[in-house]
Write a protein that holds these residues in place. Structure first.
Motif, mmCIF file in Angstrom:
data_model
loop_
_atom_site.group_PDB
_atom_site.id
_atom_site.type_symbol
_atom_site.label_atom_id
_atom_site.label_comp_id
_atom_site.label_asym_id
_atom_site.label_seq_id
_atom_site.Cartn_x
_atom_site.Cartn_y
_atom_site.Cartn_z
ATOM 1 N N VAL A 197 0.857 -1.188 0.000
ATOM 2 C CA VAL A 197 0.000 0.000 0.000
ATOM 3 C C VAL A 197 0.892 1.237 0.000
ATOM 4 C CG1 VAL A 197 -1.901 1.185 1.130
ATOM 5 C CG2 VAL A 197 -1.704 -1.302 1.333
ATOM 6 N N ASN A 198 0.814 2.034 -1.048
ATOM 7 C CA ASN A 198 1.683 3.207 -1.214
ATOM 8 C C ASN A 198 0.920 4.504 -0.971
ATOM 9 O OD1 ASN A 198 3.830 1.522 -2.012
ATOM 10 N ND2 ASN A 198 3.185 1.592 -4.152
ATOM 11 N N TYR A 199 1.637 5.484 -0.414
ATOM 12 C CA TYR A 199 1.091 6.830 -0.220
ATOM 13 C C TYR A 199 2.169 7.848 -0.592
ATOM 14 C CZ TYR A 199 -2.536 4.503 2.539
ATOM 15 O OH TYR A 199 -3.557 3.686 2.950
ATOM 16 N N SER A 200 1.756 8.893 -1.261
ATOM 17 C CA SER A 200 2.657 10.008 -1.568
ATOM 18 C C SER A 200 2.519 11.037 -0.457
ATOM 19 C CB SER A 200 2.298 10.625 -2.919
ATOM 20 O OG SER A 200 3.124 11.738 -3.192
ATOM 21 N N VAL A 201 3.604 11.260 0.286
ATOM 22 C CA VAL A 201 3.539 12.093 1.489
ATOM 23 C C VAL A 201 4.646 13.142 1.474
ATOM 24 C CG1 VAL A 201 2.533 10.209 2.826
ATOM 25 C CG2 VAL A 201 5.015 10.526 2.837
ATOM 26 N N LEU A 202 4.469 14.158 2.312
ATOM 27 C CA LEU A 202 5.438 15.256 2.395
ATOM 28 C C LEU A 202 6.485 14.926 3.454
ATOM 29 C CD1 LEU A 202 6.063 18.151 1.370
ATOM 30 C CD2 LEU A 202 4.803 18.992 3.371
ATOM 31 N N LEU A 203 7.738 14.778 3.010
ATOM 32 C CA LEU A 203 8.855 14.504 3.922
ATOM 33 C C LEU A 203 9.772 15.714 3.987
ATOM 34 C CD1 LEU A 203 9.878 10.830 2.977
ATOM 35 C CD2 LEU A 203 8.220 11.611 4.686
ATOM 36 N N ASP A 204 10.361 15.899 5.157
ATOM 37 C CA ASP A 204 11.343 16.975 5.345
ATOM 38 C C ASP A 204 12.718 16.325 5.454
ATOM 39 O OD1 ASP A 204 12.220 19.597 5.687
ATOM 40 O OD2 ASP A 204 12.194 19.433 7.860
ATOM 41 N N LEU A 205 13.515 16.447 4.398
ATOM 42 C CA LEU A 205 14.803 15.772 4.306
ATOM 43 C C LEU A 205 15.956 16.741 4.495
ATOM 44 C CD1 LEU A 205 13.963 13.574 1.179
ATOM 45 C CD2 LEU A 205 13.922 12.871 3.588
ATOM 46 N N PRO A 206 17.144 16.228 4.855
ATOM 47 C CA PRO A 206 18.304 17.118 5.037
ATOM 48 C C PRO A 206 18.698 17.802 3.737
ATOM 49 C CG PRO A 206 18.742 14.906 5.874
ATOM 50 C CD PRO A 206 17.460 14.839 5.124
ATOM 51 N N ASP A 336 0.899 12.377 7.450
ATOM 52 C CA ASP A 336 1.385 13.298 6.423
ATOM 53 C C ASP A 336 0.989 14.721 6.807
ATOM 54 O OD1 ASP A 336 2.070 14.705 4.178
ATOM 55 O OD2 ASP A 336 0.702 13.657 2.817
ATOM 56 N N PRO A 337 1.952 15.634 7.006
ATOM 57 C CA PRO A 337 1.606 16.998 7.410
ATOM 58 C C PRO A 337 0.730 17.729 6.399
ATOM 59 C CG PRO A 337 3.947 16.580 7.720
ATOM 60 C CD PRO A 337 3.401 15.425 6.949
ATOM 61 N N SER A 338 0.782 17.331 5.140
ATOM 62 C CA SER A 338 0.002 18.042 4.120
ATOM 63 C C SER A 338 -1.462 17.594 4.082
ATOM 64 C CB SER A 338 0.630 17.843 2.736
ATOM 65 O OG SER A 338 0.500 16.504 2.297
ATOM 66 N N THR A 339 -1.785 16.489 4.759
ATOM 67 C CA THR A 339 -3.179 16.019 4.821
ATOM 68 C C THR A 339 -3.535 15.692 6.271
ATOM 69 O OG1 THR A 339 -2.481 13.745 4.371
ATOM 70 C CG2 THR A 339 -3.142 15.096 2.475
ATOM 71 N N PRO A 340 -3.588 16.669 7.151
ATOM 72 C CA PRO A 340 -3.860 16.384 8.562
ATOM 73 C C PRO A 340 -5.282 15.898 8.787
ATOM 74 C CG PRO A 340 -3.885 18.750 8.153
ATOM 75 C CD PRO A 340 -3.433 18.113 6.883
ATOM 76 N N ARG A 353 2.129 23.043 4.446
ATOM 77 C CA ARG A 353 2.637 23.015 5.822
ATOM 78 C C ARG A 353 4.096 22.563 5.794
ATOM 79 N NH1 ARG A 353 -0.694 19.569 9.667
ATOM 80 N NH2 ARG A 353 0.107 20.996 11.252
ATOM 81 N N LEU A 354 4.963 23.432 5.312
ATOM 82 C CA LEU A 354 6.373 23.072 5.196
ATOM 83 C C LEU A 354 7.040 23.021 6.559
ATOM 84 C CD1 LEU A 354 7.316 25.214 2.065
ATOM 85 C CD2 LEU A 354 6.410 22.884 2.181
ATOM 86 N N ASN A 355 6.620 23.878 7.486
ATOM 87 C CA ASN A 355 7.167 23.909 8.833
ATOM 88 C C ASN A 355 6.028 23.653 9.818
ATOM 89 O OD1 ASN A 355 9.510 24.842 7.524
ATOM 90 N ND2 ASN A 355 8.891 26.976 7.833
ATOM 91 N N LEU A 356 6.291 22.851 10.826
ATOM 92 C CA LEU A 356 5.274 22.558 11.832
ATOM 93 C C LEU A 356 5.505 23.354 13.111
ATOM 94 C CD1 LEU A 356 4.894 18.702 11.355
ATOM 95 C CD2 LEU A 356 3.643 20.575 10.263
ATOM 96 N N THR A 357 6.482 24.248 13.097
ATOM 97 C CA THR A 357 6.753 25.118 14.234
ATOM 98 C C THR A 357 7.449 26.380 13.735
ATOM 99 O OG1 THR A 357 7.936 25.282 16.353
ATOM 100 C CG2 THR A 357 8.939 23.934 14.646
ATOM 101 N N THR A 358 7.356 27.432 14.498
ATOM 102 C CA THR A 358 8.079 28.662 14.148
ATOM 103 C C THR A 358 9.504 28.643 14.685
ATOM 104 O OG1 THR A 358 7.278 29.768 16.153
ATOM 105 C CG2 THR A 358 5.928 29.982 14.158
ATOM 106 N N THR A 407 9.845 17.693 0.377
ATOM 107 C CA THR A 407 9.511 17.131 -0.925
ATOM 108 C C THR A 407 8.540 15.964 -0.754
ATOM 109 O OG1 THR A 407 10.422 16.149 -2.940
ATOM 110 C CG2 THR A 407 11.462 15.541 -0.867
ATOM 111 N N TYR A 408 7.788 15.673 -1.802
ATOM 112 C CA TYR A 408 6.853 14.554 -1.752
ATOM 113 C C TYR A 408 7.575 13.274 -2.168
ATOM 114 C CZ TYR A 408 2.891 17.622 -0.970
ATOM 115 O OH TYR A 408 2.019 18.518 -0.414
ATOM 116 N N LYS A 409 7.415 12.253 -1.337
ATOM 117 C CA LYS A 409 8.021 10.952 -1.586
ATOM 118 C C LYS A 409 6.972 9.864 -1.400
ATOM 119 C CE LYS A 409 12.554 11.901 -2.042
ATOM 120 N NZ LYS A 409 13.400 11.428 -3.158
ATOM 121 N N THR A 410 7.217 8.726 -2.002
ATOM 122 C CA THR A 410 6.330 7.571 -1.830
ATOM 123 C C THR A 410 6.823 6.704 -0.688
ATOM 124 O OG1 THR A 410 5.738 7.525 -4.175
ATOM 125 C CG2 THR A 410 5.378 5.503 -2.914
ATOM 126 N N ILE A 411 5.965 6.470 0.275
ATOM 127 C CA ILE A 411 6.280 5.520 1.341
ATOM 128 C C ILE A 411 5.330 4.335 1.200
ATOM 129 C CG2 ILE A 411 7.209 7.263 2.905
ATOM 130 C CD1 ILE A 411 3.962 5.843 3.930
#
Length: 777
Positions: A197-206, A336-340, A353-358, A407-411
Motif C-alpha cells: 500500500v503506497n502513499y505520496s507524502v510530504l517529507l522533510d529531508l536534510p 502526512d503533514p500536508s493532509t492532517p 505546511r512546510l514547517n510545523l513550528t516557528t 519534498t513529496y516521496k512515496t512511502i
C-alpha cells in the motif's frame, strides 16, 4: 422460481399418458348430467385450461391430447343421451370399465416409483457432496496452551538472526524496495493475501550540506556532532552529519543569545522569565522528562526563536557511549503533514505546511553542549555524574543556520492478512516498521522486521496443517515511521471506519531490542493481566525479566494512531537498559546513527529477540483464538481510581463516578465474563455480544483535545514516575504559568465526561445481557 417451474412441468406432463378419450368415455357411464351442467362444472373448465396452456407453451415432451370426444355435442340432446341410443352401448362400455381401475393403479405406482428414485438420487448426491466439503470451522483442533506451545516452539533464535542478516545483506534501497523485499519474504512463508500500500507524502529531508552552529564571540564554527567546520566535501556529505537535524523544523538563520532552560519545564520557564527577556532567544534544551513536542510548545508560547536540543550524559545508560553523537528528531505529531486528519490518497487536498513550528530546532551532541556552556570535557567526578548547566555569568551569542528540503516521496506499507474462520471481521494487528532513512538510524527496523517474520514463519507451519485462528491476524510493516509514524497514520485514516468497528487489539514491535538489561512490558489496562501471564510462561531469560511490572505509559512508534484515535487496546514488549535517572523518560524520541553491528553486540545469540517473538506471539495467538477476548474490564476501573488517588484536587463527582465505575466493572466481570469462560454456558450470540463490549472498553477514555505530545487516551500515564492523569498534571502546570484556572476546569470536565461515558457503556452492556436473558425465559 426454479422450484415452481419444475413442478409445473411435471404437472403438465402428468396428464397426457393417462387421460385418453376411452378413459373419459368410460368414466362417463356413472355421470348423469346434461350439457348445461357439464359446461358449468369447474373441473371440466380446469381440464380444458390445462390442456390449452400446454398447447400454447409447446415445451412438453408428451403426445398431444385428443380433446375431440369431450367437446360439447351440437345435438339438442346431451352426450349421455346420445350414448344411450347406441345399440352396442351396454356391451361395448361394460367391457371397458376395468381399464379405469387399472390406469389408476398404474398411475399411483409410477408416481411412487418416481418419488423413490428422486429420494435415492438425493441421498447419493448428499453423500458425495458431504464427502467433498471441508469440515466446519468449529471442528478444527481446539485452541489451548498446548497448541500455542507447538507454534511458538518453532521460533528459533538462529532463524531470527538469519532473517536479520538477509535484510541487511544487500545495498540499502529506498522505502519501496525494502517493502517489496519484506512482501516477498512474507509471501514465501505461505501468507497468501499480502498487499503493498503506497502513499505520496510530504517529507522533510536534510539539505545538501550539514547545519552549523557558530560561536560569535570566538568565530568558531561547529557541526551538530561537535566537529569543527571544514571544507572537506566528504565530511560535509556524511550521513551522520546530514541526518543530525529536526524534521519539519523552521528553516533559515538566527543569531541570538543562548539561554539555558534545562528540561524546559514550567518551573524552568517561570525562573528564567523572571530575570530574562526570552523573545527571539535561542534555548539550550535537554531532551527527556516530558514529551519534546510539549516542551517546544511551551518555548514557542514564551517567545523563543530557536532551540538547541541535546541529551545530558547523566541521563544516558552507563553502557552507552553517545556523548559525541548528534541525532535526529521529528516534530511531526503523526501522519502526512500536508493532509492532517485525512488520508493522502490521489485527489486529496494538500495543505502548505512546510514547517510545523516557528522555532528553528537543531539537535546537537553532548560534546558540543559542553563547549557551548564552557565546561570541561570530563564532567564525571568519581562515581557521580554532574548534570550540564550553563554558568550564571557571561552571555553566549551564537548563530544558527538550518537548511532542509521538503519534498513529496512515496512511502510503502506491507499489509498481510491471515483470515480467521469464526470471527473473520475482527482484526488483531501486529505491527513492525522498516526504515526510510537511507543508511542512517541504525538497524532497529531490521530487528523489528526479523521478529515479526520469524513469528509469521512459525505460525504458517501450523496453518499449512489446517489450523486457522478464530479472528483475522493482520501483519503490518510500516513505512515513514521516523518522520512521525506516517505510514500507519495514512493507512488507518484511509480505513478508519472499518478499523473503528473491526480492530480488537494492536501488538507493537517497535524497536524490540534497544538494550539488554531488563524487559519492559507496556500494555493498556485491559491487557495488563494477559501481558503478565504471557511473561511468566514465555520469558526464557529469567534473570533479565524477573516478573517485570506491566505499566500503561506512553510509548514511541506506530501504535500511536490506534491508541489515541481508535481507542484500541495495545501491548508492547521490548528490552531496554536500566534508566540512570528520573529524567530518562522520552529519550527514545532521539534517533541515533547506530552501526549495523550494534544490534548483534546487544544480543549476540539473538536470545532476546527470540524472547520478544515468543511473548508477542503468545498474546497475539490468545487474542486471535480465544472464544472470549482475554480482556480485563475491572483493571480499567482500578486504573482510573489509582489515577485519582492522592490528588489534591478533591472533586466529589469525580471520585463518586470512579467508585460507581468500579462497582459496575466488578458486576460485569462476575456476571458476564466468568460464565462466558465456561464452555457449557458459552452461547455463540452471547459470546459475540460480550466481545463487542470488551473490544470497545477504552474508547470512552479518548479526550477531544490534549496538549502537544500527550496522549488523548488518558488511561496512559506519562511515565512510570507518575500515577495521575497526564491531562490533569499538565493543566496544573499551565495554571502556574498563566495564573488562570480555566485550563484546569476544562481538563477536569474532560476526565469527568470520560469516566461517565465508560460507566454508561458498562451499564448499557449489562442491561443488554439482562434483556436477552429475560427474552429467552
Amino acid at each position: 422460481m426454479s422450484y415452481h417451474k419444475v413442478n409445473a412441468d411435471q404437472r403438465a406432463q402428468g396428464h397426457s399418458p393417462y387421460l385418453d378419450s376411452d378413459d373419459l368415455q368410460a368414466t362417463a357411464l356413472d355421470l348423469e348430467w346434461d350439457m348445461e351442467k357439464e359446461l358449468e362444472e369447474p373441473g371440466f373448465d380446469h381440464f380444458r385450461l390445462d390442456g390449452a396452456i400446454q398447447r400454447h407453451l409447446g415445451h412438453s415432451q408428451s403426445p398431444d391430447l385428443d380433446l375431440e370426444p369431450i367437446q360439447p355435442s351440437s345435438s339438442p340432446k346431451g352426450r349421455f343421451q346420445r350414448l344411450q341410443e347406441d345399440p352396442d352401448y351396454v356391451s361395448h362400455y361394460m367391457r371397458q370399465t376395468p381399464k379405469s381401475n387399472r390406469c389408476s393403479f398404474f398411475q399411483i405406482l409410477k408416481v411412487f416409483c418416481t418419488a423413490l428414485i428422486v429420494f435415492i438420487f438425493g441421498i447419493v448426491i448428499g453423500y458425495y457432496a458431504r464427502k467433498k466439503c471441508p469440515s466446519p470451522p468449529t471442528s478444527q483442533e481446539p485452541n489451548n496452551p498446548h497448541l500455542y506451545h507447538e507454534i511458538l516452539k518453532e521460533i528459533k533464535a538462529e532463524n531470527i538472526q538469519q532473517i536479520y542478516r538477509d535484510l541487511l545483506r544487500s545495498p540499502r534501497e529506498d522505502d519501496v524496495d525494502i517493502a517489496m523485499k519484506i512482501l516477498v519474504q512474507w509471501t514465501s512463508q505461505g501468507l497468501e493475501d499480502v498487499r503493498l500500500v503506497n502513499y505520496s507524502v510530504l517529507l522533510d529531508l536534510p539539505g545538501s550540506s550539514s547545519n552549523t552552529i557558530t560561536l560569535k564571540n570566538s568565530g568558531e564554527c561547529f557541526y551538530p556532532s561537535g566537529q569543527r567546520c571544514n571544507r572537506d566535501t566528504k565530511m560535509l556529505h556524511s550521513q551522520d552529519l546530514l541526518y543530525s537535524y529536526a524534521a519539519y523544523s523552521a528553516k533559515g538563520a538566527l543569531e541570538a543569545e543562548l539561554v539555558d532552560v534545562q528540561y524546559g519545564t514550567v518551573e524552568d520557564l517561570i525562573r528564567i522569565q523572571a530575570t530574562t527577556n526570552v523573545t527571539k532567544k535561542i534555548a539550550l534544551l535537554k531532551l527527556g522528562q516530558s514529551p519534546l513536542l510539549y516542551k517546544l510548545s511551551l518555548l514557542e508560547d514564551a517567545g523563543f526563536g530557536g532551540v538547541l536540543l541535546y541529551i545530558d550524559p547523566c541521563d544516558l545508560p552507563k553502557t552507552t557511549d553517545l556523548a559525541d553523537k548528534a541525532f535526529m528528531v521529528s516534530l511531526n505529531s503523526g501522519g502526512d503533514p500536508s493532509t492532517p486528519g485525512y488520508a493522502s490518497i490521489d485527489g486529496s487536498y494538500r495543505q502548505n505546511r512546510l514547517n510545523l513550528t516557528t522555532l528553528l530546532v537543531q539537535p546537537i551532541s553532548a560534546v558540543l553542549a559542553k563547549k557551548l556552556v564552557s565546561l570541561p570535557e570530563d564532567t564525571v567526578q568519581k562515581d557521580r555524574c554532574i548534570p550540564l548547566q550553563m554558568p550564571a555569568t557571561g552571555k553566549k551569542i551564537i548563530s544558527l543556520n538550518i537548511q532542509s528540503v521538503t519534498t513529496y516521496k512515496t512511502i510503502s506499507n506491507v499489509i498481510g492478512y491471515l483470515k480467521g474462520t469464526v470471527f473473520p471481521d475482527r482484526y488483531v494487528i501486529i505491527g513492525s516498521h522498516h526504515s526510510s532513512l537511507n543508511t542512517y538510524g541504525g538497524q532497529e527496523w531490521a530487528s523489528s522486521t526479523a521478529v515479526i517474520t520469524a513469528f509469521l514463519q512459525a505460525l504458517m507451519l501450523k496453518v499449512k496443517k489446517g489450523w486457522t485462528p478464530d479472528r483475522t491476524i493482520v501483519f503490518c510493516s510500516w513505512g515513514g515511521t521516523s518522520f512521525g509514524n506516517i505510514g500507519s497514520y495514512e493507512w488507518a485514516e484511509d480505513l478508519k471506519r472499518v478499523l473503528q468497528r473491526n480492530v480488537v487489539a494492536y501488538i507493537s514491535l517497535h524497536n524490540p531490542v534497544r538494550g539488554n538489561t531488563t524487559l519492559h512490558p507496556v500494555a493498556s489496562p485491559s491487557l495488563q493481566q494477559l501481558a503478565a501471564e504471557s511473561q511468566s510462561s514465555n520469558c526464557v531469560e529469567k534473570t533479565r525479566c524477573p516478573g517485570s511490572n506491566v505499566s500503561s505509559v506512553q510509548i514511541q512508534g506506530d501504535s500511536d494512531y490506534f491508541i489515541n484515535h481508535l481507542g484500541v487496546p495495545a501491548m508492547q514488549f521490548s528490552y531496554e537498559d536500566i534508566k540512570t535517572s528520573e529524567n530518562s523518560s522520552f529519550l527514545s524520541e532521539a534517533l541515533f546513527p547506530v552501526h549495523t553491528t550494534k544490534t548483534e553486540e546487544l544480543d549476540p545469540s539473538f536470545s532476546l529477540h527470540k524472547t520478544i517473538a515468543k511473548l508477542t506471539g503468545q498474546v497475539t495467538l490468545q487474542i486471535a483464538s480465544e472464544p472470549v477476548l482475554p480482556f480485563n474490564a475491572l483493571d480499567i476501573a482500578l486504573e482510573v481510581q489509582n489515577s485519582l488517588k492522592g490528588d489534591d484536587i478533591d472533586i466529589p463527582q469525580l471520585l463518586a463516578l470512579a467508585s460507581q465505575l468500579r462497582d459496575t466493572a466488578e458486576l460485569f466481570q462476575s456476571d458476564e465474563m466468568r460464565p462466558a469462560n465456561d464452555p457449557k454456558e458459552r452461547a455463540p450470540i452471547r459470546v459475540r455480544m460480550l466481545n463487542d463490549v470488551l473490544q470497545s472498553l477504552e474508547k470512552s477514555f479518548l479526550v477531544h483535545r490534549a496538549p502537544p505530545g500527550l496522549y488523548r487516551n488518558i488511561l496512559y500515564r506519562l511515565d512510570e514516575r507518575t500515577s495521575r492523569f497526564s491531562v490533569l498534571l499538565e493543566a496544573r502546570e499551565h495554571c502556574k504559568l498563566h495564573l488562570s484556572n480555566e485550563t484546569m476546569q476544562a481538563a477536569l470536565s474532560e476526565v469527568l465526561n470520560s469516566i461517565s461515558s465508560a460507566q454508561v457503556y458498562f451499564k448499557a452492556g449489562l442491561d443488554v445481557f439482562e434483556s436477552t436473558l429475560a427474552g429467552k425465559k
